[in-house]
Design an enzyme around this catalytic site. Sequence first.
Site, PDB file in Angstrom:
ATOM      1  N   THR A   1       0.818  -1.214   0.000  1.00 23.69           N
ATOM      2  CA  THR A   1       0.000   0.000   0.000  1.00 23.69           C
ATOM      3  C   THR A   1       0.850   1.263   0.000  1.00 23.69           C
ATOM      4  OG1 THR A   1      -0.140  -0.049   2.427  1.00 23.69           O
ATOM      5  CG2 THR A   1      -1.934  -1.090   1.187  1.00 23.69           C
TER       6      THR A   1
ATOM      7  N   ASN B   1       1.037   4.661   1.734  1.00 26.44           N
ATOM      8  CA  ASN B   1       0.538   5.135   3.021  1.00 26.44           C
ATOM      9  C   ASN B   1       0.676   6.652   3.153  1.00 26.44           C
ATOM     10  OD1 ASN B   1       0.161   2.412   3.708  1.00 26.44           O
ATOM     11  ND2 ASN B   1       2.257   2.256   4.462  1.00 26.44           N
TER      12      ASN B   1
ATOM     13  N   GLU C   1      -4.257   3.999   3.797  1.00 30.71           N
ATOM     14  CA  GLU C   1      -3.456   2.954   3.163  1.00 30.71           C
ATOM     15  C   GLU C   1      -4.149   2.542   1.868  1.00 30.71           C
ATOM     16  OE1 GLU C   1      -1.620   0.416   6.734  1.00 30.71           O
ATOM     17  OE2 GLU C   1      -3.800   0.495   6.750  1.00 30.71           O
TER      18      GLU C   1
END
Length: 321
Positions: A220, A222, A269
């Site tokens: 992900t 972030n 995320e």
Amino acid sequence: MSLCKARDTYFDVMKIYESYIDIDPADQGHVVAIGNFDGVHIGHQKLISIAAEKAKELGCKLGVMTFNPHPRHFFQTQKEPFLLTNEAQKRNLLERLCNVDTLYNIPFTKEFSSLPADQFIEDVLIKGLNVKHIVVGHDFCFGAKRSGDTTTLKEDKRFETTIVDVISHDNGTIYSSSEIRHALRRADIETANSLLGWEWYIEGEVIHGDKRGRELGYPTANMKLGNYLCPAHGVYAVKVQLEGGDKWRGGATNIGIRPMFESKEPLIETFIFDFDSEIYGQKLKVKPVSFLRGEAKFDSLEALIAQIDKDCAQARELIDF
């Protein structure tokens, strides 16, 4: 689409001042709309469009005065973040949607907040901006302890003042930043966007995380929320735009504290579909399209991964390019 009508002359670049002192004479004598304009929603756009019409009528430029930080943030430092836009977004929206010629982005400091109302008018509006006409909302207050209001402005004959009443939707909903915040806190993206007049997104720098997404097979990007309002915690189908690009990509985003891992603060995320590049340090725009589910704590990592599989499949179906 902007509610502000086109003017006879279009100025390509919005001039920005970070003070009311030493303003170029060419950037004085405007019709000026004053407010915080967090979100630059339809109500704000309407108010500024009234100022634009007055500027056209008087043959002068359109100015907007706003404040940084937001006075509420200045006076209520312990409150949770609440902003709908960051400074870059606000400026972009004022220029793109409202065709503002000059932005006076006034630093809201302790000294500035202590100015008596009459001194605000004298130092800021008269000496600083040499305003020709002021446009404000019906509940506008200014000066130390909010001692000045629309009546105070109306009584000063060195400039004219237009007071804009409450602006509401056909269904009676008031166009206000508070209503938009309420909608986002209940994950009602459609209502929030309809009140904004544009599709809400969060913009921030991609930071290093704990790499748990990578371990789960879903790396992900972030971001921290910063001063943005935190919408309802949960998983969203989103569109994502990388810094410097104009293409929107699909993705799935979790906003919240991740119950299984218990983050100390809400995080954003985002798993970007069909994308595998390092973008740490770059700016990312994340635009929620649809709320999929609330946050949940799972019995195992396997159960979490299975749910993420379902979330991403659902998000792909919902995102329409």
